[in-house]
Motif scaffolding. Structure first.
Motif, mmCIF file in Angstrom:
data_model
loop_
_atom_site.group_PDB
_atom_site.id
_atom_site.type_symbol
_atom_site.label_atom_id
_atom_site.label_comp_id
_atom_site.label_asym_id
_atom_site.label_seq_id
_atom_site.Cartn_x
_atom_site.Cartn_y
_atom_site.Cartn_z
ATOM 1 N N GLY A 1 2.214 -5.575 10.361
ATOM 2 C CA GLY A 1 1.805 -4.174 10.438
ATOM 3 C C GLY A 1 1.033 -3.732 9.210
ATOM 4 O O GLY A 1 -0.024 -3.086 9.321
ATOM 5 N N THR A 2 1.513 -4.089 8.021
ATOM 6 C CA THR A 2 0.833 -3.649 6.798
ATOM 7 C C THR A 2 -0.521 -4.337 6.648
ATOM 8 O O THR A 2 -1.511 -3.713 6.271
ATOM 9 C CB THR A 2 1.704 -3.932 5.554
ATOM 10 O OG1 THR A 2 3.009 -3.396 5.785
ATOM 11 C CG2 THR A 2 1.121 -3.281 4.320
ATOM 12 N N THR A 3 -0.563 -5.628 6.962
ATOM 13 C CA THR A 3 -1.837 -6.349 6.833
ATOM 14 C C THR A 3 -2.877 -5.779 7.790
ATOM 15 O O THR A 3 -4.019 -5.488 7.403
ATOM 16 C CB THR A 3 -1.637 -7.856 7.137
ATOM 17 O OG1 THR A 3 -0.609 -8.354 6.307
ATOM 18 C CG2 THR A 3 -2.905 -8.637 6.899
ATOM 19 N N VAL A 4 -2.476 -5.600 9.046
ATOM 20 C CA VAL A 4 -3.426 -5.081 10.041
ATOM 21 C C VAL A 4 -3.856 -3.668 9.651
ATOM 22 O O VAL A 4 -5.043 -3.321 9.705
ATOM 23 C CB VAL A 4 -2.787 -5.107 11.456
ATOM 24 C CG1 VAL A 4 -3.701 -4.430 12.475
ATOM 25 C CG2 VAL A 4 -2.499 -6.551 11.878
ATOM 26 N N ALA A 5 -2.900 -2.844 9.231
ATOM 27 C CA ALA A 5 -3.207 -1.455 8.871
ATOM 28 C C ALA A 5 -4.190 -1.398 7.702
ATOM 29 O O ALA A 5 -5.180 -0.657 7.742
ATOM 30 C CB ALA A 5 -1.917 -0.719 8.514
ATOM 31 N N ALA A 6 -3.921 -2.189 6.668
ATOM 32 C CA ALA A 6 -4.791 -2.151 5.479
ATOM 33 C C ALA A 6 -6.191 -2.651 5.820
ATOM 34 O O ALA A 6 -7.192 -2.096 5.353
ATOM 35 C CB ALA A 6 -4.174 -2.994 4.365
ATOM 36 N N CYS A 7 -6.261 -3.689 6.643
ATOM 37 C CA CYS A 7 -7.581 -4.222 7.029
ATOM 38 C C CYS A 7 -8.330 -3.206 7.896
ATOM 39 O O CYS A 7 -9.530 -2.998 7.710
ATOM 40 C CB CYS A 7 -7.430 -5.544 7.781
ATOM 41 S SG CYS A 7 -6.880 -6.909 6.745
ATOM 42 N N LEU A 8 -7.645 -2.578 8.836
ATOM 43 C CA LEU A 8 -8.317 -1.593 9.704
ATOM 44 C C LEU A 8 -8.796 -0.397 8.872
ATOM 45 O O LEU A 8 -9.878 0.143 9.112
ATOM 46 C CB LEU A 8 -7.384 -1.129 10.825
ATOM 47 C CG LEU A 8 -7.076 -2.171 11.917
ATOM 48 C CD1 LEU A 8 -6.082 -1.607 12.939
ATOM 49 C CD2 LEU A 8 -8.349 -2.624 12.642
ATOM 50 N N ALA A 9 -7.984 0.007 7.885
ATOM 51 C CA ALA A 9 -8.411 1.106 7.009
ATOM 52 C C ALA A 9 -9.656 0.681 6.223
ATOM 53 O O ALA A 9 -10.605 1.448 6.069
ATOM 54 C CB ALA A 9 -7.278 1.488 6.056
ATOM 55 N N ASP A 10 -9.650 -0.570 5.761
ATOM 56 C CA ASP A 10 -10.801 -1.070 5.008
ATOM 57 C C ASP A 10 -12.062 -1.095 5.871
ATOM 58 O O ASP A 10 -13.173 -0.945 5.374
ATOM 59 C CB ASP A 10 -10.484 -2.478 4.492
ATOM 60 C CG ASP A 10 -11.411 -2.890 3.365
ATOM 61 O OD1 ASP A 10 -11.564 -2.089 2.421
ATOM 62 O OD2 ASP A 10 -12.009 -3.979 3.443
ATOM 63 N N LEU A 11 -11.864 -1.273 7.180
ATOM 64 C CA LEU A 11 -13.008 -1.308 8.102
ATOM 65 C C LEU A 11 -13.445 0.098 8.523
ATOM 66 O O LEU A 11 -14.333 0.255 9.350
ATOM 67 C CB LEU A 11 -12.640 -2.138 9.345
ATOM 68 C CG LEU A 11 -12.479 -3.644 9.094
ATOM 69 C CD1 LEU A 11 -11.740 -4.317 10.251
ATOM 70 C CD2 LEU A 11 -13.840 -4.307 8.882
ATOM 71 N N GLY A 12 -12.759 1.136 8.003
ATOM 72 C CA GLY A 12 -13.228 2.500 8.238
ATOM 73 C C GLY A 12 -12.353 3.357 9.133
ATOM 74 O O GLY A 12 -12.621 4.545 9.314
ATOM 75 N N HIS A 13 -11.285 2.782 9.713
ATOM 76 C CA HIS A 13 -10.403 3.587 10.571
ATOM 77 C C HIS A 13 -9.430 4.408 9.715
ATOM 78 O O HIS A 13 -9.139 4.052 8.571
ATOM 79 C CB HIS A 13 -9.595 2.686 11.512
ATOM 80 C CG HIS A 13 -10.438 1.965 12.524
ATOM 81 N ND1 HIS A 13 -11.265 2.601 13.422
ATOM 82 C CD2 HIS A 13 -10.583 0.634 12.785
ATOM 83 C CE1 HIS A 13 -11.871 1.716 14.195
ATOM 84 N NE2 HIS A 13 -11.480 0.509 13.824
ATOM 85 N N GLU A 14 -8.924 5.481 10.325
ATOM 86 C CA GLU A 14 -7.840 6.250 9.708
ATOM 87 C C GLU A 14 -6.547 5.676 10.266
ATOM 88 O O GLU A 14 -6.332 5.703 11.488
ATOM 89 C CB GLU A 14 -7.925 7.738 10.104
ATOM 90 C CG GLU A 14 -9.123 8.470 9.546
ATOM 91 C CD GLU A 14 -8.975 8.781 8.056
ATOM 92 O OE1 GLU A 14 -7.838 8.906 7.580
ATOM 93 O OE2 GLU A 14 -10.023 8.864 7.387
ATOM 94 N N VAL A 15 -5.673 5.162 9.414
ATOM 95 C CA VAL A 15 -4.506 4.438 9.912
ATOM 96 C C VAL A 15 -3.214 5.014 9.331
ATOM 97 O O VAL A 15 -3.126 5.272 8.132
ATOM 98 C CB VAL A 15 -4.574 2.933 9.551
ATOM 99 C CG1 VAL A 15 -3.470 2.165 10.261
ATOM 100 C CG2 VAL A 15 -5.936 2.351 9.905
ATOM 101 N N VAL A 16 -2.219 5.194 10.195
ATOM 102 C CA VAL A 16 -0.889 5.557 9.704
ATOM 103 C C VAL A 16 0.107 4.519 10.208
ATOM 104 O O VAL A 16 0.066 4.116 11.378
ATOM 105 C CB VAL A 16 -0.474 6.986 10.141
ATOM 106 C CG1 VAL A 16 -0.469 7.152 11.655
ATOM 107 C CG2 VAL A 16 0.899 7.366 9.575
ATOM 108 N N THR A 17 0.947 4.000 9.291
ATOM 109 C CA THR A 17 2.013 3.103 9.732
ATOM 110 C C THR A 17 3.324 3.891 9.777
ATOM 111 O O THR A 17 3.552 4.784 8.950
ATOM 112 C CB THR A 17 2.198 1.882 8.791
ATOM 113 O OG1 THR A 17 2.579 2.341 7.493
ATOM 114 C CG2 THR A 17 0.941 1.054 8.688
ATOM 115 N N ILE A 18 4.145 3.555 10.763
ATOM 116 C CA ILE A 18 5.456 4.199 10.910
ATOM 117 C C ILE A 18 6.513 3.145 10.647
ATOM 118 O O ILE A 18 6.501 2.081 11.284
ATOM 119 C CB ILE A 18 5.656 4.732 12.358
ATOM 120 C CG1 ILE A 18 4.446 5.525 12.855
ATOM 121 C CG2 ILE A 18 6.969 5.521 12.459
ATOM 122 C CD1 ILE A 18 4.222 6.851 12.190
ATOM 123 N N ASP A 19 7.412 3.402 9.708
ATOM 124 C CA ASP A 19 8.482 2.443 9.448
ATOM 125 C C ASP A 19 9.771 3.209 9.148
ATOM 126 O O ASP A 19 9.734 4.324 8.613
ATOM 127 C CB ASP A 19 8.130 1.512 8.282
ATOM 128 C CG ASP A 19 8.856 0.179 8.372
ATOM 129 O OD1 ASP A 19 8.201 -0.835 8.679
ATOM 130 O OD2 ASP A 19 10.094 0.159 8.168
#
Ligand SMILES: NC(=O)c1ccc[n+]([C@@H]2O[C@H](COP(=O)([O-])OP(=O)(O)OC[C@H]3O[C@@H](n4cnc5c(N)ncnc54)[C@H](O)[C@@H]3O)[C@@H](O)[C@H]2O)c1
Ligand SMILES: O=c1ccn([C@@H]2O[C@H](COP(=O)(O)OP(=O)(O)O[C@H]3O[C@H](CO)[C@@H](O)[C@H](O)[C@H]3O)[C@@H](O)[C@H]2O)c(=O)[nH]1
Length: 435
Positions: free
Chosen positions: A12-30
């Motif tokens: 989850g953290t890897t995908v979230a950080a990469c998607l944010a780096d690609l320009g998306h707005e990302v929120v992780t829920i934990d």
């Protein structure tokens, strides 16, 4: 896009950080507040090369974390990156996935949405075929939602490896979109558009059904695990004949039909995925009435390799009461992860033999100390080897290849190498597991 990811662990953290780096707005829920605080403070909650920089750059900005499921309401799609551990019988334990799906449903139920804009819930975790459709979609719908109108489901399995997760996510061999609705397919294309543009080469997209996507992940992992078991089987034969299994592997790897990767024979496969996924698909197949003979044999062979390693040590020394060095504790180099590491059966086998164990790993020592507080841990390979009457190599860390004069300080320089990292040399009694 606005994206939410439920579960902010390795994936989850890897995908979230990469998607944010690609320009998306990302929120992780934990549910883990420490993880949430770390991400918002720009600190990676896990040890993974390259992730620190991405979380430092985007954490608290385009990448946020939260304990509140209601934050998914402002997003267009939610990925479930929750754990799928094993039950005692090896079958998949879906309690975290079902709990997460139910929470997603409750959060979505309280949101205002138009009927032509259903929320997409994507299964990122590894789950056995039909889980998304039969086990997760109904939990989401329990909140009074209708699949197809209020929400859509899809499977988009993840193939990243620990130690190279960021690079693997950003440059995948393939993307798998398992859907049964064109709107879900379109959203997945939109999500991955910046990745496909930024990737080093073409990234093929496999458009398939949801259950097929779920099965592709198991086929991928079990094929690779079985490939390693097969080369271990061949390696064990090589050892009987005094043949070098690595020369054999290099040669067969030149055949494109075989391929050069995953031909490193030794003490076997571990980690958070191969063992549990192989067990889960075997259990799921048996539930359907089919007993997968090759996969069962792959597991059996894998389970036996650590004992073969120790039997080789037995041929040179009675280790009872003697100091024995264990070099490498992580399940593979580049990670501090000890889940299902081969070091565990090796340590337990040495304990049964009454050895006085001293273990060393460049990064995984603290994790292993929590599990085995009573064995000794050295702060360097040199310290572990000093005065030892034998050493076993369990993880192929590069630094072990540089060891040389350190062997001179052993009481009895017997080295049994489970990963072919140490060169045979004058002055040590060297045994390779398959060479
Ligand atoms: N680790 C890998 O390299 C890898 C690669 C590909 C696929 N996968 C698959 O991805 C899935 C996740 O694996 P992982 O290694 O990231 O797991 P993980 O244990 O590292 O992370 C899971 C996270 O989910 C959180 N969590 C648990 N219950 C929750 C809930 N109800 N709501 C919100 N958060 C909750 C946990 O606190 C944890 O942070 C598994 O199915 C795994 O097989 C893992
Ligand atoms: O030739 C080889 C290759 C690997 N291994 C062992 O196999 C295990 C798994 O290694 P690897 O696949 O590199 O690491 P993982 O991070 O577990 O990645 C696997 O599991 C992930 C979780 O499902 C998938 O996403 C990846 O595609 C899949 O490679 C480790 O113990 C390795 O030491 C060998 O013994 N010999």
């Amino acid at each position: 896009m606005n994206v939410s990811i439920v579960g902010s662990g390795y994936v989850g953290t890897t995908v979230a950080a990469c998607l944010a780096d690609l320009g998306h707005e990302v929120v992780t829920i934990d549910i883990d507040k420490d993880i949430v605080n770390a991400v918002n403070d720009g600190e990676s909650p896990i040890h993974e090369p390259g992730l620190d920089d991405l979380v430092a750059e985007h954490g608290g900005g385009r990448l946020r974390a939260s304990t509140d499921y209601e934050d998914i309401r402002d997003t267009e799609l939610t990925m479930l990156a929750l754990p799928t551990p094993s039950n005692d019988d090896g079958s998949i334990d879906l309690q975290f996935m079902e709990a997460g799906a139910a929470s997603v449903g409750e959060a979505l139920a309280g949101a205002e949405r138009s009927a032509d804009d259903p929320h997409l819930v994507v299964t990122k975790s590894t789950v056995v075929p039909n889980t998304t459709k039969d086990r997760l979609a109904p939990r989401i719908a329990d909140a009074g939602l209708e699949r197809g109108t209020d929400f859509l489901v899809a499977s988009n399995p993840e193939f990243q490896r620990e130690g190279t997760a960021v690079a693997d996510f950003l440059n995948p061999d393939k993307l798998v979109f398992g859907t049964d609705d064109d709107r879900a397919t379109d959203l997945l294309y939109e999500l991955y558009a910046p990745l496909r543009e930024a990737a080093d080469g073409d990234v093929p997209v496999v458009e398939t059904g949801i259950a097929e996507a779920e099965m592709i992940k198991y086929a991928n992992n079990t094929f690779l695990a079985t490939k390693v078991s097969l080369i271990n089987d061949i390696g064990n034969i090589c050892k009987e004949f005094g043949v070098d299994a690595y020369e054999v592997a290099d040669a067969i790897g030149l055949d494109d039909r075989i391929g050069e990767q995953f031909l490193r024979s030794g003490v076997g496969w571990g980690g958070s995925c191969f063992p549990k996924d192989t067990d889960a698909i075997i259990a799921a197949a048996r539930e359907q009435g089919y007993d997968p003979a090759v996969l069962s044999a792959a597991v059996e062979l894998n389970d036996a390799q650590p004992e073969r390693l120790l039997s080789l040590l037995d041929t040179h020394a009675d280790v009872s009461g003697k100091r024995i060095a264990v070099l490498g504790l992580a399940f593979k180099p580049g990670t501090d992860d000890i889940r299902n590491t081969r070091a565990v059966p090796v340590i337990e086998g040495l304990q049964e033999r009454g050895a006085d164990i001293v273990a060393y790993d460049p990064v995984a020592t603290e994790n292993m100390r929590e599990r085995y507080p009573d064995i000794q841990y050295a702060d360097s390979a040199a310290t572990a080897l000093g005065g030892a009457s034998g050493a076993v190599v369990v993880t192929d860390w590069d630094e072990f290849a540089a060891l040389d004069a350190e062997f001179d300080d052993m009481a009895d320089p017997i080295v049994v190498d489970g990963r072919r990292v140490i060169e045979r040399r004058e002055g040590i009694t060297y045994e390779g597991l398959t060479w």
